[in-house]
Design an enzyme around this catalytic site. Structure first.
Site, PDB file in Angstrom:
ATOM      1  N   ASP A 145      -0.103   2.172   8.576  1.00 31.50           N
ATOM      2  CA  ASP A 145      -0.632   1.422   9.721  1.00 31.50           C
ATOM      3  C   ASP A 145       0.221   1.500  11.001  1.00 31.50           C
ATOM      4  O   ASP A 145      -0.274   1.207  12.082  1.00 31.50           O
ATOM      5  CB  ASP A 145      -0.809  -0.056   9.353  1.00 31.50           C
ATOM      6  CG  ASP A 145      -1.965  -0.274   8.396  1.00 31.50           C
ATOM      7  OD1 ASP A 145      -2.715   0.690   8.136  1.00 31.50           O
ATOM      8  OD2 ASP A 145      -2.123  -1.400   7.898  1.00 31.50           O
ATOM      9  N   ASP A 188       4.996  -5.068   5.876  1.00 33.51           N
ATOM     10  CA  ASP A 188       5.294  -6.433   6.279  1.00 33.51           C
ATOM     11  C   ASP A 188       5.363  -7.416   5.093  1.00 33.51           C
ATOM     12  O   ASP A 188       6.281  -8.234   5.008  1.00 33.51           O
ATOM     13  CB  ASP A 188       4.174  -6.861   7.254  1.00 33.51           C
ATOM     14  CG  ASP A 188       4.551  -8.090   8.026  1.00 33.51           C
ATOM     15  OD1 ASP A 188       5.735  -8.230   8.338  1.00 33.51           O
ATOM     16  OD2 ASP A 188       3.657  -8.919   8.282  1.00 33.51           O
ATOM     17  N   ARG A 243      -5.733  -2.435   9.115  1.00 37.64           N
ATOM     18  CA  ARG A 243      -6.227  -3.795   8.888  1.00 37.64           C
ATOM     19  C   ARG A 243      -6.091  -4.654  10.140  1.00 37.64           C
ATOM     20  O   ARG A 243      -7.033  -5.306  10.557  1.00 37.64           O
ATOM     21  CB  ARG A 243      -5.415  -4.404   7.743  1.00 37.64           C
ATOM     22  CG  ARG A 243      -6.052  -5.574   7.116  1.00 37.64           C
ATOM     23  CD  ARG A 243      -5.296  -6.052   5.909  1.00 37.64           C
ATOM     24  NE  ARG A 243      -4.009  -5.379   5.715  1.00 37.64           N
ATOM     25  CZ  ARG A 243      -3.452  -5.186   4.539  1.00 37.64           C
ATOM     26  NH1 ARG A 243      -4.083  -5.573   3.454  1.00 37.64           N
ATOM     27  NH2 ARG A 243      -2.267  -4.621   4.424  1.00 37.64           N
ATOM     28  N   THR A 293       4.336   2.487   5.652  1.00 36.51           N
ATOM     29  CA  THR A 293       2.934   2.060   5.710  1.00 36.51           C
ATOM     30  C   THR A 293       2.203   2.970   6.685  1.00 36.51           C
ATOM     31  O   THR A 293       2.754   3.329   7.728  1.00 36.51           O
ATOM     32  CB  THR A 293       2.771   0.593   6.163  1.00 36.51           C
ATOM     33  OG1 THR A 293       1.405   0.377   6.558  1.00 36.51           O
ATOM     34  CG2 THR A 293       3.657   0.219   7.340  1.00 36.51           C
ATOM     35  N   HIS A 312      -9.681   5.244   1.658  1.00 38.42           N
ATOM     36  CA  HIS A 312      -8.371   5.512   1.056  1.00 38.42           C
ATOM     37  C   HIS A 312      -7.948   6.971   1.062  1.00 38.42           C
ATOM     38  O   HIS A 312      -6.803   7.278   0.722  1.00 38.42           O
ATOM     39  CB  HIS A 312      -8.343   4.977  -0.378  1.00 38.42           C
ATOM     40  CG  HIS A 312      -8.184   3.482  -0.410  1.00 38.42           C
ATOM     41  ND1 HIS A 312      -9.226   2.626  -0.167  1.00 38.42           N
ATOM     42  CD2 HIS A 312      -7.095   2.705  -0.614  1.00 38.42           C
ATOM     43  CE1 HIS A 312      -8.792   1.375  -0.245  1.00 38.42           C
ATOM     44  NE2 HIS A 312      -7.510   1.401  -0.512  1.00 38.42           N
ATOM     45  N   ARG A 366     -26.149  14.293  16.714  1.00 39.62           N
ATOM     46  CA  ARG A 366     -26.025  12.942  16.157  1.00 39.62           C
ATOM     47  C   ARG A 366     -24.853  12.164  16.752  1.00 39.62           C
ATOM     48  O   ARG A 366     -23.902  12.752  17.255  1.00 39.62           O
ATOM     49  CB  ARG A 366     -25.817  13.029  14.636  1.00 39.62           C
ATOM     50  CG  ARG A 366     -27.110  13.260  13.904  1.00 39.62           C
ATOM     51  CD  ARG A 366     -26.894  13.463  12.435  1.00 39.62           C
ATOM     52  NE  ARG A 366     -28.163  13.477  11.732  1.00 39.62           N
ATOM     53  CZ  ARG A 366     -28.367  14.005  10.544  1.00 39.62           C
ATOM     54  NH1 ARG A 366     -27.379  14.594   9.904  1.00 39.62           N
ATOM     55  NH2 ARG A 366     -29.539  13.957   9.987  1.00 39.62           N
ATOM     56  N   ARG A 398       0.798  -5.052  -5.100  1.00 48.17           N
ATOM     57  CA  ARG A 398       0.932  -6.209  -4.202  1.00 48.17           C
ATOM     58  C   ARG A 398       1.083  -7.415  -5.137  1.00 48.17           C
ATOM     59  O   ARG A 398       0.092  -7.908  -5.656  1.00 48.17           O
ATOM     60  CB  ARG A 398      -0.305  -6.356  -3.318  1.00 48.17           C
ATOM     61  CG  ARG A 398      -0.567  -5.140  -2.405  1.00 48.17           C
ATOM     62  CD  ARG A 398      -1.673  -5.453  -1.412  1.00 48.17           C
ATOM     63  NE  ARG A 398      -2.267  -4.263  -0.810  1.00 48.17           N
ATOM     64  CZ  ARG A 398      -1.796  -3.634   0.275  1.00 48.17           C
ATOM     65  NH1 ARG A 398      -0.702  -4.071   0.862  1.00 48.17           N
ATOM     66  NH2 ARG A 398      -2.418  -2.583   0.753  1.00 48.17           N
ATOM     67  N   GLY A 416       0.834  -1.210   0.000  1.00 47.44           N
ATOM     68  CA  GLY A 416       0.000   0.000   0.000  1.00 47.44           C
ATOM     69  C   GLY A 416       0.866   1.257   0.000  1.00 47.44           C
ATOM     70  O   GLY A 416       1.845   1.329   0.736  1.00 47.44           O
ATOM     71  N   ALA A 443      15.688  10.364  -0.846  1.00 44.69           N
ATOM     72  CA  ALA A 443      16.845  10.229   0.046  1.00 44.69           C
ATOM     73  C   ALA A 443      17.720   9.053  -0.371  1.00 44.69           C
ATOM     74  O   ALA A 443      18.957   9.144  -0.348  1.00 44.69           O
ATOM     75  CB  ALA A 443      16.360  10.054   1.488  1.00 44.69           C
ATOM     76  N   ASP A 477       2.338  -0.567  12.001  1.00 44.00           N
ATOM     77  CA  ASP A 477       2.157  -1.876  12.617  1.00 44.00           C
ATOM     78  C   ASP A 477       3.425  -2.732  12.614  1.00 44.00           C
ATOM     79  O   ASP A 477       3.348  -3.939  12.853  1.00 44.00           O
ATOM     80  CB  ASP A 477       1.018  -2.637  11.886  1.00 44.00           C
ATOM     81  CG  ASP A 477       1.306  -2.806  10.401  1.00 44.00           C
ATOM     82  OD1 ASP A 477       2.237  -2.153   9.889  1.00 44.00           O
ATOM     83  OD2 ASP A 477       0.604  -3.596   9.748  1.00 44.00           O
TER      84      ASP A 477
HETATM   85  O1  F6P Z   1      -1.631  -1.417   4.920  1.00 44.99           O
HETATM   86  C1  F6P Z   1      -2.140  -0.168   4.623  1.00 44.99           C
HETATM   87  C2  F6P Z   1      -3.619  -0.245   4.332  1.00 44.99           C
HETATM   88  O2  F6P Z   1      -4.059   1.051   3.984  1.00 44.99           O
HETATM   89  C3  F6P Z   1      -4.477  -0.837   5.434  1.00 44.99           C
HETATM   90  O3  F6P Z   1      -4.759   0.083   6.466  1.00 44.99           O
HETATM   91  C4  F6P Z   1      -5.674  -1.268   4.649  1.00 44.99           C
HETATM   92  O4  F6P Z   1      -6.374  -2.299   5.307  1.00 44.99           O
HETATM   93  C5  F6P Z   1      -5.089  -1.765   3.365  1.00 44.99           C
HETATM   94  O5  F6P Z   1      -3.857  -1.094   3.219  1.00 44.99           O
HETATM   95  C6  F6P Z   1      -5.940  -1.563   2.147  1.00 44.99           C
HETATM   96  O6  F6P Z   1      -5.289  -2.100   1.059  1.00 44.99           O
HETATM   97  P1  F6P Z   1      -5.722  -1.880  -0.454  1.00 44.99           P
HETATM   98  O7  F6P Z   1      -5.433  -0.469  -0.832  1.00 44.99           O
HETATM   99  O8  F6P Z   1      -4.915  -2.864  -1.224  1.00 44.99           O
HETATM  100  O9  F6P Z   1      -7.200  -2.140  -0.499  1.00 44.99           O
END
Ligand code: F6P
Length: 339
Positions: free
Chosen positions: A144, A119, A188, A142, A269, A179, A88, A27, A38, A146
């Site tokens: 995330d 990862d 994810r 990334t 996104h 609301r 990917r 991603g 860099a 993570d």
């Molecule tokens: O890993 C980054 C991320 O944005 C996650 O937060 C999300 O679940 C995933 O990628 C979405 O992936 P894609 O853009 O392939 O749908």
């Protein structure tokens, strides 16, 4: 102290490496372009040739490899996305795919790699290193946050700021209409974006995959708001929540709630794009230089990270399949403040 460390990193470089290949994969994340810039400029600084591999492993397999110069990466430090494009790749998961990739690297003379990704990217590169021994350094890119072995990944700061900005806007309309909003943010398997958005956006609850809150506990908390005359509320939900996404939670809560008018926003996104923050640009610049210096100092199968504001090199075995644990202090603070 830091400058002594940097000088040492600079002095030892007597590597046989002559052509460094760089690519972005998985991603996209804001700041990937700054990292690429860099890597390219540090390689040239150390008199190495540098090649961009288009669309991650896909370009390695198809041989889409282009020579880069210092000017090829001008005017990109402020741009979101990745000028090298990303993918990917399923084919790189196969032995045949990796063999094609190796043959293309050999043909172009690339003898070391820098990958910018997450990862999945690192797992692929580690396998490739085991099979073909091409020295490789990964840069964590990334949104995330993570990955074990680094306090921050490139893109996380920008994505979180983007989400907080959106949450502030939702708050305006939530208050005007009395609301309750379930707002879903990316992540994810990780609650880093959600937890920080929850704190910064003043959410009444934050639902993340790392924490085991039951539906009953969540709904009781929301009912409490109704009883104490709370007119509007924001609940931040991480995409990977085990209780269900924002839509599912909203549907379930609406079956027992007759107090709040409930709405759902899924940010999706939009969190991945946009101009990187200063933080991500500086982080990416430091990591890009560290990746090249690491390679030239003999690092072979590692991920660059930043721990307590110092560059570190993590062995892949300590990264792959190890999640960056959620910050328990942030969790505690979020709970205290969401009454
Ligand atoms: O890993 C980054 C991320 O944005 C996650 O937060 C999300 O679940 C995933 O990628 C979405 O992936 P894609 O853009 O392939 O749908």
């Amino acid at each position: 102290m830091v400058s002594v460390f940097l000088n040492l990193r600079q002095k030892r470089m007597d590597s046989k490496i002559s052509k460094i290949g760089v690519f972005t994969s998985g991603g996209d994340a804001p700041g990937m372009n700054a990292a690429l810039r860099a890597v390219v400029r540090a390689s040239i600084f150390y008199k190495k040739e540098v090649y961009g591999i288009m669309q991650g492993y896909e370009g390695m397999i198809s041989g889409d490899i282009v020579k880069l110069g210092a000017r090829s990466v001008g005017n990109i430090i402020q741009r979101g996305g990745t000028i090298l494009k990303t993918a990917r790749s399923q084919e790189f998961r196969t032995k045949e795919g990796r063999e094609k990739a190796y043959l293309n690297l050999k043909k172009s003379g690339v003898d070391a790699l820098v990958a910018i990704g997450g990862d999945g990217t690192f797992t692929g590169l580690h396998k490739f290193f085991e099979e073909y021994s091409v020295p490789s350094v990964c840069i964590p890119g990334t949104i995330d946050n993570d990955l074990a072995g680094t306090d921050y990944t490139i893109g996380f700061d920008t994505a979180t700021n983007t989400a907080v900005d959106a949450i502030d806007k939702i708050r305006d309309t939530a208050i005007s209409h009395n609301r309750l909003f379930f707002i879903e943010v990316m992540g994810r398997n990780s609650g880093y974006i959600a937890l920080n958005c929850g704190i910064a956006g003043g959410a009444v609850a934050t639902i993340i995959p790392e924490e085991s809150m039951t539906l009953e506990e969540l709904f009781n908390k929301l009912d409490e708001g109704g009883k104490t005359n709370k007119k509007s509320s924001l609940i931040v939900v991480a995409e990977g929540s085990k209780l269900g996404g924002a839509m599912e939670l909203a549907e379930k809560f609406s079956q027992r709630n007759n107090y709040f008018d409930i709405k759902v926003t899924i940010l999706g996104h939009l969190q991945r794009g946009g101009t990187p923050t200063y933080f991500d640009r500086v982080l990416a610049s430091k990591m890009g230089v560290a990746a090249v210096e690491g390679l030239l100092n003999g690092q072979k199968d590692v991920m660059v990270g930043i721990r307590n504001n110092q560059i570190v090199y993590n062995d892949f075995s300590t990264i792959i399949n190890h999640q960056h644990e959620i910050d328990s202090e942030s969790l505690r603070i979020a709970k205290i403040l969401s009454i």
